[in-house]
Motif scaffolding. Sequence first.
Motif, mmCIF file in Angstrom:
data_model
loop_
_atom_site.group_PDB
_atom_site.id
_atom_site.type_symbol
_atom_site.label_atom_id
_atom_site.label_comp_id
_atom_site.label_asym_id
_atom_site.label_seq_id
_atom_site.Cartn_x
_atom_site.Cartn_y
_atom_site.Cartn_z
ATOM 1 N N LEU A 145 42.983 51.858 57.319
ATOM 2 C CA LEU A 145 42.543 50.740 58.156
ATOM 3 C C LEU A 145 41.301 50.044 57.610
ATOM 4 N N THR A 146 40.757 50.540 56.511
ATOM 5 C CA THR A 146 39.555 49.940 55.936
ATOM 6 C C THR A 146 39.885 48.586 55.308
ATOM 7 N N LYS A 147 39.099 47.563 55.678
ATOM 8 C CA LYS A 147 39.307 46.220 55.155
ATOM 9 C C LYS A 147 38.397 45.967 53.951
ATOM 10 N N PRO A 148 38.812 45.097 53.036
ATOM 11 C CA PRO A 148 37.933 44.704 51.930
ATOM 12 C C PRO A 148 36.706 43.971 52.448
ATOM 13 N N ILE A 149 35.649 43.946 51.652
ATOM 14 C CA ILE A 149 34.434 43.248 52.063
ATOM 15 C C ILE A 149 34.675 41.743 52.080
ATOM 16 N N LEU A 150 33.797 41.014 52.770
ATOM 17 C CA LEU A 150 33.887 39.565 52.940
ATOM 18 C C LEU A 150 35.174 39.125 53.635
ATOM 19 N N ASN A 151 35.735 40.032 54.449
ATOM 20 C CA ASN A 151 36.921 39.718 55.242
ATOM 21 C C ASN A 151 38.088 39.239 54.386
ATOM 22 N N LYS A 152 38.193 39.768 53.171
ATOM 23 C CA LYS A 152 39.340 39.431 52.332
ATOM 24 C C LYS A 152 40.619 40.003 52.952
ATOM 25 N N ALA A 153 41.739 39.458 52.531
ATOM 26 C CA ALA A 153 43.022 39.953 53.024
ATOM 27 C C ALA A 153 43.194 41.410 52.638
ATOM 28 N N ILE A 154 43.806 42.180 53.524
ATOM 29 C CA ILE A 154 43.976 43.604 53.284
ATOM 30 C C ILE A 154 44.883 43.864 52.078
ATOM 31 N N THR A 155 45.662 42.860 51.680
ATOM 32 C CA THR A 155 46.503 42.983 50.488
ATOM 33 C C THR A 155 45.690 42.975 49.199
ATOM 34 N N LEU A 156 44.402 42.649 49.290
ATOM 35 C CA LEU A 156 43.531 42.612 48.118
ATOM 36 C C LEU A 156 42.606 43.821 48.063
ATOM 37 N N SER A 157 42.904 44.850 48.834
ATOM 38 C CA SER A 157 42.051 46.039 48.859
ATOM 39 C C SER A 157 42.174 46.823 47.562
ATOM 40 N N LYS A 158 41.264 47.749 47.355
ATOM 41 C CA LYS A 158 41.291 48.594 46.163
ATOM 42 C C LYS A 158 42.554 49.437 46.108
ATOM 43 N N LEU A 159 43.048 49.867 47.270
ATOM 44 C CA LEU A 159 44.244 50.694 47.289
ATOM 45 C C LEU A 159 45.476 49.924 46.824
ATOM 46 N N SER A 160 45.582 48.671 47.218
ATOM 47 C CA SER A 160 46.775 47.893 46.895
ATOM 48 C C SER A 160 46.694 47.203 45.538
ATOM 49 N N ASP A 161 45.484 47.012 45.027
ATOM 50 C CA ASP A 161 45.324 46.324 43.738
ATOM 51 C C ASP A 161 44.193 46.966 42.931
ATOM 52 N N PRO A 162 44.377 48.207 42.466
ATOM 53 C CA PRO A 162 43.301 48.906 41.752
ATOM 54 C C PRO A 162 43.016 48.346 40.366
ATOM 55 N N LEU A 163 43.995 47.674 39.755
ATOM 56 C CA LEU A 163 43.801 47.161 38.397
ATOM 57 C C LEU A 163 42.796 46.018 38.351
ATOM 58 N N ASN A 164 42.621 45.332 39.467
ATOM 59 C CA ASN A 164 41.705 44.196 39.494
ATOM 60 C C ASN A 164 40.277 44.625 39.149
ATOM 61 N N SER A 165 39.792 45.686 39.781
ATOM 62 C CA SER A 165 38.447 46.174 39.501
ATOM 63 C C SER A 165 38.414 47.082 38.268
ATOM 64 N N TYR A 166 39.566 47.690 37.925
ATOM 65 C CA TYR A 166 39.627 48.577 36.762
ATOM 66 C C TYR A 166 39.379 47.812 35.463
ATOM 67 N N LYS A 167 39.739 46.535 35.433
ATOM 68 C CA LYS A 167 39.503 45.740 34.230
ATOM 69 C C LYS A 167 38.023 45.591 33.927
ATOM 70 N N GLN A 168 37.199 45.576 34.977
ATOM 71 C CA GLN A 168 35.766 45.399 34.783
ATOM 72 C C GLN A 168 35.049 46.719 34.558
ATOM 73 N N TYR A 169 35.511 47.776 35.232
ATOM 74 C CA TYR A 169 34.886 49.084 35.076
ATOM 75 C C TYR A 169 35.976 50.142 35.075
ATOM 76 N N SER A 170 36.367 50.569 33.886
ATOM 77 C CA SER A 170 37.494 51.495 33.719
ATOM 78 C C SER A 170 36.987 52.932 33.706
ATOM 79 N N PHE A 171 36.916 53.528 34.870
ATOM 80 C CA PHE A 171 36.427 54.903 34.941
ATOM 81 C C PHE A 171 37.565 55.888 35.192
#
Length: 392
Positions: A145-171
Amino acid sequence: MNKKLVMLLILCTVILSGCWDSKEAGRMFYIYGVGVDFKDDEYHLYAQLIDFASIAKSEQPPNPDIIQAEIGHANAKTLNEAFFKLYQSLDEELYWGHLTYLVFSEDVLHAGKVSDIMNTFTRFNDTRYQTWVYATRDSIKDVMLTKPILNKAITLSKLSDPLNSYKQYSFIEPINIRKLIVSIDEPNYEVRLPLVTLTKIWKSEKGSNTETAINGIGIVTPHSFKGFLTNEQISGLQWLSNETIRTGISIDLKPNSSSGNEEKRLSVVLEKNKVKIKPIDTNGDVKFDINVEMVAIVSGFQGNISEPEVQKIIEGEVKKQIKKTYEEGLNIDADVYQLSNQLYRKEAKKWNEIQKGGDIKLTDDSIRNIHVKVKVNSGRKSLKETIGKKLR
């Protein structure tokens, strides 16, 4: 002749008109995420339904108070029974084609149920093999039920789109159903599931926000669980993956300096990671040579330092992190770098000779050599301060 042709066309139009088996988009519920827990010999299923109507036209819902998702819960002796309970509670047909992520609880991992759950999900015709898979120690319902920051759509959360942030910091490399199935079917292949945690880093005028973060891995085999390792324990993992796109480290310029002193810290961005692991047969005992190459871009420092010094410091730090993570894996009897699989793929005959139950014995000295080569890109001719300090 023309009349016959016209009558034939009219008949075809009558027969072919209509879509009797079509499904109206507005008359279906869309399942987006699933969480699975296992308690008291029962599966607890958490299903996340998402309202695409409120987010389909924009990356941000028009109303910040709008409900983007709801979580349903059902428990039963089998997953299929739990699914049927959910079906009975719904007013519309449930569509599985948009399932994006799965979350397993710690109890599921300890019970060795990952393979059973995968067998169930892959039998659904609509299951997508690109669905992301995670583990968590926190409440599954709260995570979903956790929403992304800045009230982004829940479809843009880290769980649903992990590659988006992985491109910037690949840990920690994300893993999907396809890769999990392929990996877990290999002999002695231990799967690293990203560990999702709830954290509070960002704040708004309404107070602290709760966000999801990846803070470690859970190591599982087809029917067992080795344990969790936190980010601090697996810093070397990022250097042993060719999937690493971009990451960074900060290092003390002087070993005895305070880590909180910015003037004695070096920060670099590391890219273009290339890894080669070679098994070596030494008188019947197998060792491994690890070679890592990368490009370092100096992003922050104070004081003057040469490129050879930067190169030496980074190579030493990366080597130290690789060793530490390997030792952390041994502490929980885990082959964190999947060295056994490297031997199986490159020297299958030798692997068959020394394996026992699919395992090969790893010790503190199983890694013979670690060679790290760093190419430094300072972005300018010399590593000198842009703005020097004036003497008073």
